[in-house]
Write a protein that holds these residues in place. Structure first.
Motif, mmCIF file in Angstrom:
data_model
loop_
_atom_site.group_PDB
_atom_site.id
_atom_site.type_symbol
_atom_site.label_atom_id
_atom_site.label_comp_id
_atom_site.label_asym_id
_atom_site.label_seq_id
_atom_site.Cartn_x
_atom_site.Cartn_y
_atom_site.Cartn_z
ATOM 1 N N ASP A 86 0.205 -3.150 5.992
ATOM 2 C CA ASP A 86 -0.691 -3.110 7.473
ATOM 3 C C ASP A 86 -2.016 -3.420 6.979
ATOM 4 O O ASP A 86 -3.187 -2.898 7.703
ATOM 5 N N HIS B 235 1.498 3.733 2.055
ATOM 6 C CA HIS B 235 1.994 4.264 3.182
ATOM 7 C C HIS B 235 3.734 4.704 2.954
ATOM 8 O O HIS B 235 3.963 3.614 2.412
ATOM 9 N N GLN C 222 -6.042 -1.345 4.561
ATOM 10 C CA GLN C 222 -5.425 -0.614 6.635
ATOM 11 C C GLN C 222 -6.561 0.571 6.062
ATOM 12 O O GLN C 222 -6.510 1.365 5.207
ATOM 13 N N HIS D 211 0.753 -1.203 0.273
ATOM 14 C CA HIS D 211 -0.585 0.049 0.100
ATOM 15 C C HIS D 211 0.743 0.871 -0.491
ATOM 16 O O HIS D 211 2.183 0.995 -0.350
HETATM 17 ZN ZN LIG Z 1 -0.205 1.893 6.243
#
Ligand SMILES: [Zn+2]
Ligand SMILES: [Zn+2]
Length: 347
Positions: free
Chosen positions: A255, A171, A232, A169
């Motif tokens: 996550d 992030h 997430q 993802h």
């Molecule tokens: Zn994350």
């Protein structure tokens, strides 16, 4: 009487003067005296501790189930250092992580003849090497663009030895656009979630339809990537299930943190034979996730993220040990690793 008192006083002066002269003649005599220099003291202590931990971890290697006392001591000591924000962005930390990553860079040349070699990297990064392929998941340099944790020469060297990159993802503790571009520039595929980095490079490939399981064949690498549609919260989080044909299947959860995915996560083991599950160590309902994937081995990731979180959410190796102790009936072994370590898995 006066002379009687004076004589021992004079003697004492002579002794002290001689001692002072002896001390001042040794150029190292005051090297480890930190009185009044608190930050220097902490740097000196961190240097010594990181070095001892590195030595200890190279002597007592990752093994199945609860780490031996020596490894546990090293990992818990690492938790302490990495939960003391005074050590963030200091030379002892940079030296520690770069030395370990340099060893990964060198070790990646060592061939795998059977099964899978799994390297653990910062932060939730893994490299899985088989006889025919070397795959990176969530490979990042850490830190900021201006001052990355891992030197460019090392992290891009590692990237150069991998055949494909899968990103869970968007992030920044999982995804780094410059690393992704370095794969694309070498003609290597990068698989990212729906909507991420659209139009950047044709080699950076998004999942086309959200919320749908996607299979991607890598014939030249003799593997199949199964992307499971995790989340997430409201962020798309690819759960990458990598099937190295004939060698083993690994699953990395990124996550993952979303209660409504549990309905299908409960049944992953019915469709896939997962050899190694690599969950984020703070995943909710840890035991239910493990039962859902039904792996033969667990290697956690994401401990000691030195990001924007306060230290209570940096997560610690000792907490992973405690969590595993809470699941005595699971009967699935785990290997607790830190950055730069590796474990050879064979079916
Ligand atoms: Zn994350
Ligand atoms: Zn994360």
């Amino acid at each position: 009487m006066r002379q009687y008192i004076f004589t021992p006083f004079l003697l004492l002066c002579v002794v002290l003067t001689t001692k002072a002269q002896t001390t001042s003649n040794n150029p190292n005599a005051e090297k480890y005296i930190y009185w009044g220099y608190l930050s220097d003291y902490k740097l000196g202590q961190a240097t010594e501790a990181f070095t001892a931990i590195d030595d200890m971890l190279q002597t007592y290697l990752p093994e199945k189930n609860e780490p031996c006392l020596q490894r546990e001591m090293a990992l818990v000591s690492l938790d302490q250092l990495l939960h003391d924000t005074d050590n963030d962005a200091t030379e002892p930390f940079y030296t520690f992580i770069n030395n370990r990553m340099l060893r990964v860079l060198e070790d990646l040349d060592r061939p795998v003849t059977k099964g899978l070699r799994i390297y653990k990297l910062y932060n939730d990064g893994f490299i899985i090497k088989s006889r025919k392929a070397t795959v990176a998941i969530d490979l990042i340099p850490g830190g900021s663009d201006a001052k990355p944790f891992i030197k460019d020469s090392i992290i891009y060297g590692i990237a150069g030895k991998c055949d494909a990159l899968f990103i869970s993802h968007i992030h920044p503790d999982h995804a780094n656009l410059n690393i992704a571009k370095s794969f694309a520039a070498r003609g290597k595929k990068v698989i990212v979630p729906y909507g991420v980095w659209v139009g950047v490079d044709p080699m950076i490939q998004q999942i086309e339809v959200p919320e749908v399981e996607t299979d991607i064949e890598f014939e030249e690498l003799d593997l199949t990537l199964h992307v499971l549609p995790g989340h997430q919260d409201d962020v798309y989080n690819n759960i990458n299930v990598v099937e190295f044909h004939g060698e083993g299947t690994v699953a990395q959860t990124g996550d993952q943190w979303y209660c409504c995915d549990m309905d299908w996560i409960d049944h992953v083991h019915e469709k896939y034979e997962i050899d190694v599950l690599m969950p984020n160590c703070w995943i909710h309902d840890f035991e239910r996730h493990i039962r859902g994937f039904g792996p033969k081995l667990i290697i956690t990731g994401h401990e000691n993220e030195l990001g924007e979180h306060s230290i209570d959410h940096r997560e610690a190796y000792w907490i992973t040990i405690k969590k595993m102790e809470l699941m005595p009936n699971l009967n699935i072994p785990y290997v607790l690793m830190t950055w730069g370590e590796q474990y050879d898995y064979q079916r």
